[in-house]
Design a protein around this motif. Structure first.
Motif, PDB file in Angstrom:
ATOM      1  N   HIS A  97       0.760  -0.898  -0.254  1.00 21.27           N
ATOM      2  CA  HIS A  97       0.210   0.080   0.137  1.00 21.27           C
ATOM      3  C   HIS A  97       0.813   1.435  -0.255  1.00 21.27           C
ATOM      4  N   PHE A  98       2.317   1.191  -0.150  1.00 23.51           N
ATOM      5  CA  PHE A  98       2.820   2.640   0.188  1.00 23.51           C
ATOM      6  C   PHE A  98       2.943   2.668  -1.879  1.00 23.51           C
ATOM      7  N   SER A  99       2.546   2.147  -2.905  1.00 23.42           N
ATOM      8  CA  SER A  99       2.378   2.264  -4.262  1.00 23.42           C
ATOM      9  C   SER A  99       1.119   2.754  -3.976  1.00 23.42           C
ATOM     10  N   ASP A 100       0.545   1.367  -4.803  1.00 23.13           N
ATOM     11  CA  ASP A 100      -1.137   0.731  -5.548  1.00 23.13           C
ATOM     12  C   ASP A 100      -1.515   0.170  -5.167  1.00 23.13           C
ATOM     13  N   GLY A 101      -0.865  -0.947  -3.978  1.00 21.20           N
ATOM     14  CA  GLY A 101      -1.101  -2.601  -3.673  1.00 21.20           C
ATOM     15  C   GLY A 101      -1.789  -2.498  -2.232  1.00 21.20           C
ATOM     16  N   THR A 102      -2.640  -2.865  -2.344  1.00 17.52           N
ATOM     17  CA  THR A 102      -3.466  -3.196  -1.059  1.00 17.52           C
ATOM     18  C   THR A 102      -2.616  -3.787   0.469  1.00 17.52           C
ATOM     19  N   LEU A 103      -2.239  -4.603  -0.218  1.00 18.30           N
ATOM     20  CA  LEU A 103      -1.379  -5.065   1.310  1.00 18.30           C
ATOM     21  C   LEU A 103      -0.846  -3.758   1.959  1.00 18.30           C
ATOM     22  N   SER A 104      -0.066  -4.042   3.180  1.00 16.19           N
ATOM     23  CA  SER A 104       1.475  -3.642   4.366  1.00 16.19           C
ATOM     24  C   SER A 104       2.192  -3.983   3.793  1.00 16.19           C
ATOM     25  N   PRO A 105       4.021  -3.598   4.101  1.00 19.06           N
ATOM     26  CA  PRO A 105       4.262  -4.283   3.813  1.00 19.06           C
ATOM     27  C   PRO A 105       4.518  -5.461   4.586  1.00 19.06           C
ATOM     28  N   ALA A 106       3.886  -5.367   6.067  1.00 13.74           N
ATOM     29  CA  ALA A 106       3.968  -6.501   6.959  1.00 13.74           C
ATOM     30  C   ALA A 106       2.642  -8.058   6.222  1.00 13.74           C
ATOM     31  N   ALA A 107       1.941  -7.442   5.813  1.00 18.04           N
ATOM     32  CA  ALA A 107       0.803  -8.256   5.465  1.00 18.04           C
ATOM     33  C   ALA A 107       1.260  -9.170   4.451  1.00 18.04           C
ATOM     34  N   LEU A 108       2.364  -8.131   3.392  1.00 21.01           N
ATOM     35  CA  LEU A 108       2.444  -8.975   2.228  1.00 21.01           C
ATOM     36  C   LEU A 108       3.412 -10.280   2.777  1.00 21.01           C
ATOM     37  N   MET A 109       4.823 -10.065   3.482  1.00 25.11           N
ATOM     38  CA  MET A 109       5.413 -10.995   4.594  1.00 25.11           C
ATOM     39  C   MET A 109       4.572 -11.897   4.546  1.00 25.11           C
ATOM     40  N   GLU A 110       4.066 -11.829   5.313  1.00 22.76           N
ATOM     41  CA  GLU A 110       2.782 -12.957   6.076  1.00 22.76           C
ATOM     42  C   GLU A 110       2.001 -14.263   4.791  1.00 22.76           C
ATOM     43  N   HIS A 111       0.969 -13.478   3.666  1.00 23.14           N
ATOM     44  CA  HIS A 111       0.804 -13.888   2.502  1.00 23.14           C
ATOM     45  C   HIS A 111       2.258 -14.798   1.860  1.00 23.14           C
ATOM     46  N   ALA A 112       4.196 -13.868   1.699  1.00 23.15           N
ATOM     47  CA  ALA A 112       3.890 -14.303   0.818  1.00 23.15           C
ATOM     48  C   ALA A 112       4.856 -15.994   2.186  1.00 23.15           C
ATOM     49  N   SER A 113       5.050 -15.791   3.028  1.00 19.96           N
ATOM     50  CA  SER A 113       4.794 -17.062   3.958  1.00 19.96           C
ATOM     51  C   SER A 113       3.827 -18.254   3.621  1.00 19.96           C
ATOM     52  N   CYS A 114       2.634 -17.682   3.677  1.00 20.92           N
ATOM     53  CA  CYS A 114       1.488 -18.374   3.880  1.00 20.92           C
ATOM     54  C   CYS A 114       1.462 -19.332   1.943  1.00 20.92           C
ATOM     55  N   SER A 115       2.309 -18.471   0.832  1.00 16.60           N
ATOM     56  CA  SER A 115       2.256 -18.875  -0.282  1.00 16.60           C
ATOM     57  C   SER A 115       3.021 -19.519  -1.087  1.00 16.60           C
ATOM     58  N   ARG A 116       3.906 -19.879   0.537  1.00 14.62           N
ATOM     59  CA  ARG A 116       5.506 -20.776   0.191  1.00 14.62           C
ATOM     60  C   ARG A 116       6.009 -20.184  -0.926  1.00 14.62           C
ATOM     61  N   VAL A 117       6.343 -18.943  -0.936  1.00  9.74           N
ATOM     62  CA  VAL A 117       7.067 -17.674  -1.645  1.00  9.74           C
ATOM     63  C   VAL A 117       8.191 -18.004  -0.878  1.00  9.74           C
ATOM     64  N   ASP A 118       9.717 -18.339  -1.495  1.00  6.95           N
ATOM     65  CA  ASP A 118      10.775 -18.411  -0.240  1.00  6.95           C
ATOM     66  C   ASP A 118      11.329 -16.972  -0.779  1.00  6.95           C
ATOM     67  N   MET A 119      11.507 -16.373  -1.567  1.00 11.06           N
ATOM     68  CA  MET A 119      12.344 -14.810  -1.286  1.00 11.06           C
ATOM     69  C   MET A 119      11.407 -14.274  -2.654  1.00 11.06           C
ATOM     70  N   LEU A 120      10.911 -12.639  -1.549  1.00  9.17           N
ATOM     71  CA  LEU A 120      10.088 -12.115  -1.938  1.00  9.17           C
ATOM     72  C   LEU A 120      10.654 -10.900  -2.673  1.00  9.17           C
ATOM     73  N   ALA A 121      10.726  -9.522  -4.030  1.00 10.84           N
ATOM     74  CA  ALA A 121      10.931  -8.426  -4.362  1.00 10.84           C
ATOM     75  C   ALA A 121       9.823  -7.760  -4.049  1.00 10.84           C
ATOM     76  N   LEU A 122      10.045  -6.397  -3.507  1.00  9.39           N
ATOM     77  CA  LEU A 122       9.200  -5.602  -3.147  1.00  9.39           C
ATOM     78  C   LEU A 122       9.356  -4.692  -3.811  1.00  9.39           C
ATOM     79  N   THR A 123       8.335  -3.865  -4.667  1.00  8.61           N
ATOM     80  CA  THR A 123       8.988  -3.162  -5.771  1.00  8.61           C
ATOM     81  C   THR A 123       8.148  -1.552  -6.151  1.00  8.61           C
ATOM     82  N   ASP A 124       7.410  -1.318  -4.629  1.00  9.67           N
ATOM     83  CA  ASP A 124       6.760  -0.314  -5.003  1.00  9.67           C
ATOM     84  C   ASP A 124       6.735   0.693  -5.716  1.00  9.67           C
ATOM     85  N   HIS A 125       5.865   1.346  -6.822  1.00 12.81           N
ATOM     86  CA  HIS A 125       6.319   2.391  -7.702  1.00 12.81           C
ATOM     87  C   HIS A 125       6.975   3.751  -7.313  1.00 12.81           C
TER      88      HIS A 125
END
Length: 282
Positions: A11-39
């Motif tokens: 949500h620091f650009s045009d997403g709907t999740l906070s960075p913390a929620a995004l990392m939690e979602h990544a963990s639940c989705s079994r994503v090991d490596m995630l890039a945060l690339t806000d606009h």
């Protein structure tokens, strides 16, 4: 092999999740490596760093930078997004992004002024609230969301089709930094420059081929592979251009959240055996 997604938004650009929620979602989705690339902003990274550690996700720091380029003998520029991944020195990026954020904020105000004439309602206060009060974070997606909330349109795409895209009443053109300047800054930062979703700009195949060569010649490192829902011929063309210009590849969903539910976190294209991943340079 690690499961990775190297292009996402908070949500620091045009997403709907906070960075913390995004990392939690990544963990639940079994994503090991995630890039945060806000606009055009790095503001979400401090929160993302803490949450990534908490959830056992490897965070790749990044940003999606808006730029423009010109094809010979063409007057109007083409807009293109470049993802900077794993910069080692943020200082060169910070100065560029401050300029980009001011451009974005000014444009958002102008779009809202145009919409006010059409809707007889001032969108700006509520649009600003949708971006957590950050004028520099307001995107056309926030404005489209406001149009949906007000019942002026039924869905976001309709907002673009009727008001926000080029040729419509609330469209405001942008003069982003030139692509060569953006690439110079990314290289000065020690990051990897990735051409984001090159087949989603509405460019002809001729222009995409020209863009890939130009991107490489100006110091670009990698290209995002097209998603699996794109035609096989599109993937074949991009595979050919990647090999022709000796570019690395990036795998990405461009996840935004509930405002773009068709983009699923971790659902990324698969690279071919003869291709090399940009993550090998992190």
């Amino acid at each position: 092999m690690q499961r990775m997604d190297l292009h996402t938004h908070s949500h620091f650009s045009d997403g709907t999740l906070s960075p913390a929620a995004l990392m939690e979602h990544a963990s639940c989705s079994r994503v090991d490596m995630l890039a945060l690339t806000d606009h055009d902003t790095l503001d979400g990274l401090p929160e993302a760093r803490l949450a990534a550690t908490e959830h056992g996700v490897t965070l790749v720091e990044g940003v999606e930078i808006s730029s423009q380029w010109h094809k010979p003998n063409k007057k109007n520029p083409f807009g293109v997004h470049i993802v900077a991944l794993a910069p080692k020195n943020l200082a060169p990026l910070q100065e560029l992004l401050a300029e980009q954020q001011q451009i974005r904020a000014n444009r958002a105000v102008q779009i809202c002024q145009k919409l006010e004439k059409t809707t007889k309602t001032d969108p700006w206060p509520e649009v600003l609230a949708l971006a957590d009060g950050r004028a520099e974070g307001v995107t056309r997606s926030h404005i489209a969301s406001w149009l949906v909330q007000k019942g002026i349109v039924a869905r976001q795409q309709q907002a673009f089709d009727q008001y926000l895209k080029e040729g419509k009443s609330a469209f405001v053109p942008l003069a982003w930094a030139e692509m060569d300047h953006v690439l110079n800054i990314i290289n000065a930062s020690g990051g990897q420059a990735v051409l984001a979703h090159p087949t989603r700009y509405g460019l002809s195949a001729t222009h995409i081929r020209y863009l890939a060569g130009l991107f490489k010649s100006l110091g670009g490192h990698a290209i995002e592979l097209p998603s699996a829902v794109e035609p096989p011929a599109t993937r074949a063309m991009m595979d050919y251009l990647i090999a022709q210009h000796d570019l690395a590849v990036s795998v990405a969903s461009d996840f935004h959240g509930s405002n773009m539910p068709w983009l699923k976190l971790g659902q990324v294209p698969v690279m071919k055996e003869n291709q090399r991943g940009v993550w090998e340079q992190f």
